[in-house]
Scaffold this motif. Sequence first.
Motif, PDB file in Angstrom:
ATOM      1  N   ASN A 138       0.814  -1.223   0.000  1.00  0.00           N
ATOM      2  CA  ASN A 138       0.000   0.000   0.000  1.00  0.00           C
ATOM      3  C   ASN A 138       0.847   1.273   0.000  1.00  0.00           C
ATOM      4  O   ASN A 138       0.337   2.366   0.283  1.00  0.00           O
ATOM      5  N   ASN A 139       2.135   1.121  -0.303  1.00  0.00           N
ATOM      6  CA  ASN A 139       3.057   2.268  -0.428  1.00  0.00           C
ATOM      7  C   ASN A 139       3.098   3.131   0.827  1.00  0.00           C
ATOM      8  O   ASN A 139       3.038   4.369   0.761  1.00  0.00           O
ATOM      9  N   ILE A 140       3.174   2.493   1.971  1.00  0.00           N
ATOM     10  CA  ILE A 140       3.259   3.177   3.259  1.00  0.00           C
ATOM     11  C   ILE A 140       4.680   3.053   3.787  1.00  0.00           C
ATOM     12  O   ILE A 140       5.225   1.945   3.862  1.00  0.00           O
ATOM     13  N   SER A 141       5.288   4.176   4.128  1.00  0.00           N
ATOM     14  CA  SER A 141       6.628   4.168   4.719  1.00  0.00           C
ATOM     15  C   SER A 141       6.514   4.345   6.222  1.00  0.00           C
ATOM     16  O   SER A 141       5.895   5.309   6.691  1.00  0.00           O
ATOM     17  N   LEU A 142       7.106   3.436   6.972  1.00  0.00           N
ATOM     18  CA  LEU A 142       7.060   3.480   8.427  1.00  0.00           C
ATOM     19  C   LEU A 142       8.467   3.557   9.002  1.00  0.00           C
ATOM     20  O   LEU A 142       9.393   2.933   8.483  1.00  0.00           O
ATOM     21  N   THR A 143       8.616   4.312  10.080  1.00  0.00           N
ATOM     22  CA  THR A 143       9.870   4.291  10.833  1.00  0.00           C
ATOM     23  C   THR A 143       9.874   3.058  11.728  1.00  0.00           C
ATOM     24  O   THR A 143       8.835   2.409  11.937  1.00  0.00           O
ATOM     25  N   LYS A 144      11.040   2.766  12.296  1.00  0.00           N
ATOM     26  CA  LYS A 144      11.117   1.631  13.214  1.00  0.00           C
ATOM     27  C   LYS A 144      10.214   1.836  14.416  1.00  0.00           C
ATOM     28  O   LYS A 144       9.525   0.902  14.870  1.00  0.00           O
ATOM     29  N   ALA A 145      10.194   3.049  14.947  1.00  0.00           N
ATOM     30  CA  ALA A 145       9.345   3.338  16.111  1.00  0.00           C
ATOM     31  C   ALA A 145       7.871   3.163  15.765  1.00  0.00           C
ATOM     32  O   ALA A 145       7.080   2.677  16.588  1.00  0.00           O
ATOM     33  N   GLN A 146       7.479   3.536  14.555  1.00  0.00           N
ATOM     34  CA  GLN A 146       6.083   3.381  14.156  1.00  0.00           C
ATOM     35  C   GLN A 146       5.695   1.910  14.031  1.00  0.00           C
ATOM     36  O   GLN A 146       4.590   1.511  14.415  1.00  0.00           O
ATOM     37  N   VAL A 147       6.593   1.101  13.500  1.00  0.00           N
ATOM     38  CA  VAL A 147       6.319  -0.339  13.403  1.00  0.00           C
ATOM     39  C   VAL A 147       6.023  -0.906  14.787  1.00  0.00           C
ATOM     40  O   VAL A 147       5.063  -1.670  14.985  1.00  0.00           O
ATOM     41  N   ILE A 148       6.841  -0.534  15.756  1.00  0.00           N
ATOM     42  CA  ILE A 148       6.647  -1.005  17.130  1.00  0.00           C
ATOM     43  C   ILE A 148       5.299  -0.544  17.665  1.00  0.00           C
ATOM     44  O   ILE A 148       4.544  -1.330  18.261  1.00  0.00           O
ATOM     45  N   GLN A 168       8.770  -6.450  20.306  1.00  0.00           N
ATOM     46  CA  GLN A 168       8.830  -5.683  19.059  1.00  0.00           C
ATOM     47  C   GLN A 168      10.150  -4.924  18.942  1.00  0.00           C
ATOM     48  O   GLN A 168      10.740  -4.843  17.859  1.00  0.00           O
ATOM     49  N   SER A 169      10.623  -4.371  20.063  1.00  0.00           N
ATOM     50  CA  SER A 169      11.859  -3.580  20.037  1.00  0.00           C
ATOM     51  C   SER A 169      13.058  -4.455  19.677  1.00  0.00           C
ATOM     52  O   SER A 169      13.921  -4.046  18.888  1.00  0.00           O
ATOM     53  N   CYS A 170      13.125  -5.648  20.253  1.00  0.00           N
ATOM     54  CA  CYS A 170      14.233  -6.556  19.934  1.00  0.00           C
ATOM     55  C   CYS A 170      14.210  -6.940  18.460  1.00  0.00           C
ATOM     56  O   CYS A 170      15.260  -7.026  17.805  1.00  0.00           O
ATOM     57  N   GLU A 171      13.021  -7.158  17.926  1.00  0.00           N
ATOM     58  CA  GLU A 171      12.911  -7.610  16.538  1.00  0.00           C
ATOM     59  C   GLU A 171      13.122  -6.483  15.529  1.00  0.00           C
ATOM     60  O   GLU A 171      13.420  -6.745  14.365  1.00  0.00           O
ATOM     61  N   VAL A 172      13.018  -5.255  15.979  1.00  0.00           N
ATOM     62  CA  VAL A 172      13.191  -4.105  15.085  1.00  0.00           C
ATOM     63  C   VAL A 172      14.559  -3.448  15.247  1.00  0.00           C
ATOM     64  O   VAL A 172      15.247  -3.149  14.262  1.00  0.00           O
ATOM     65  N   TYR A 173      15.006  -3.212  16.483  1.00  0.00           N
ATOM     66  CA  TYR A 173      16.215  -2.432  16.733  1.00  0.00           C
ATOM     67  C   TYR A 173      17.505  -3.257  16.772  1.00  0.00           C
ATOM     68  O   TYR A 173      18.595  -2.692  16.677  1.00  0.00           O
ATOM     69  N   SER A 174      17.422  -4.549  16.964  1.00  0.00           N
ATOM     70  CA  SER A 174      18.619  -5.354  17.240  1.00  0.00           C
ATOM     71  C   SER A 174      19.635  -5.322  16.102  1.00  0.00           C
ATOM     72  O   SER A 174      19.306  -5.077  14.941  1.00  0.00           O
TER      73      SER A 174
END
Length: 390
Positions: A138-148, A168-174
């Motif tokens: 759907n052409n949506i850009s998300l930041t890491k914080a938004q994904v969480i 969520q933080s471990c899976e995104v920021y690690s």
Amino acid sequence: MDITAEFKKKFHTEEKPLCVYCPYRIAPIGAHSDYQHGLISGFAINHGVEIHFLPTEDGSVEIYSGNFEGATKFSVYELPQRCFEWGDFAKAAFVSLKRMFKIEKGLKGYIYGDLPVGGLSSSAAVLISYIAAISKINNISLTKAQVIDFALYAEHDYLEMNVGKMDQSCEVYSKKDHLLYLDTLTDEYKLIPTSENMPPYEFAVIFSGKERKLANTAFNSRVDEAKAAAFALRAFADIPYGSFKDSYMRDVPREIFDAYKDRLPAAWRRRAEHFYGEFSRVQRGAKAWKNGDINEFGKIMFESGHSSIYNWETGSPELKTLYEIMLKCDGIYGGRFSGAGFNGSSVALIDPAKKESIAAFLREEYLKVYPQYDKEFSVHFCKTADGIEL
């Protein structure tokens, strides 16, 4: 498993699908702290959830799983209510994103997790995979914080689980070969590199044979007990305490707990003891990791496991047995059950030179107590990895 082949077979197509991969996580120290705004530490690992998919122009959604039977089918324009089955996670992801974005394309997909369910944040990995896939088409850009944040909303408001943001933080920021150190109150985090003094290490994921489900367990009640302790302590100390919903242990200084803990019900007091203990253990663990002191780090992991059993009072009989076995296993530096502790898996920090003997010892000792899990019990070795690539 060849997920692309399974996708093509299910949907009778030769078109190459898109792909999203989200790793599982291991949280060695800091359990049951994130939903009290505490400190956590963790790693992403080189196992996870993968979804292969293509967009649908009419908004239809059709998803199959390599781990569960059946399919989930619905429309992004008429999202159905929960069915209390695996397809609810896809619905939750769409519900969360539709709050802020116009979602017109659905998807057809095949999703697969490559380790047994339970204790590795599989629910968070699945949600993040769906959120990333829906965003891509759907052409949506998300930041890491938004994904969480979107994944958290899906768990809290659709799936009705009072989880924190550790998974969520471990899976995104690690980052591979780094320990994630996160303050869940401020969202500030550090990635602590593996010290040159650290000996070789890997992690073992030990599946008890009994899958975990947080629904219909005491998970939410444990969270509420900790909130109740924070709420009561602030009242005892004449500190404005606001609403119960917004009550967190992080808001109560340790000295207030020490002054009034005897006025708390025993269960609430133990939940608070666990929070303060984990707060200190995460700090000590980060220091040990930075210094390459694997023995100290492992010792703190065992301490965390002990507190989860006796202060947080969780852990199935199977996982408690595994904890006791890990304590006496040569080659294991530290271990604890993973996740909430309602069945599922345990994790251990191990000497990779002793992998074969570790796996044999764990299996032999565990099956002495639970021979009925002979076919289901398994030990998997893994390494640290990067978080999801958006």
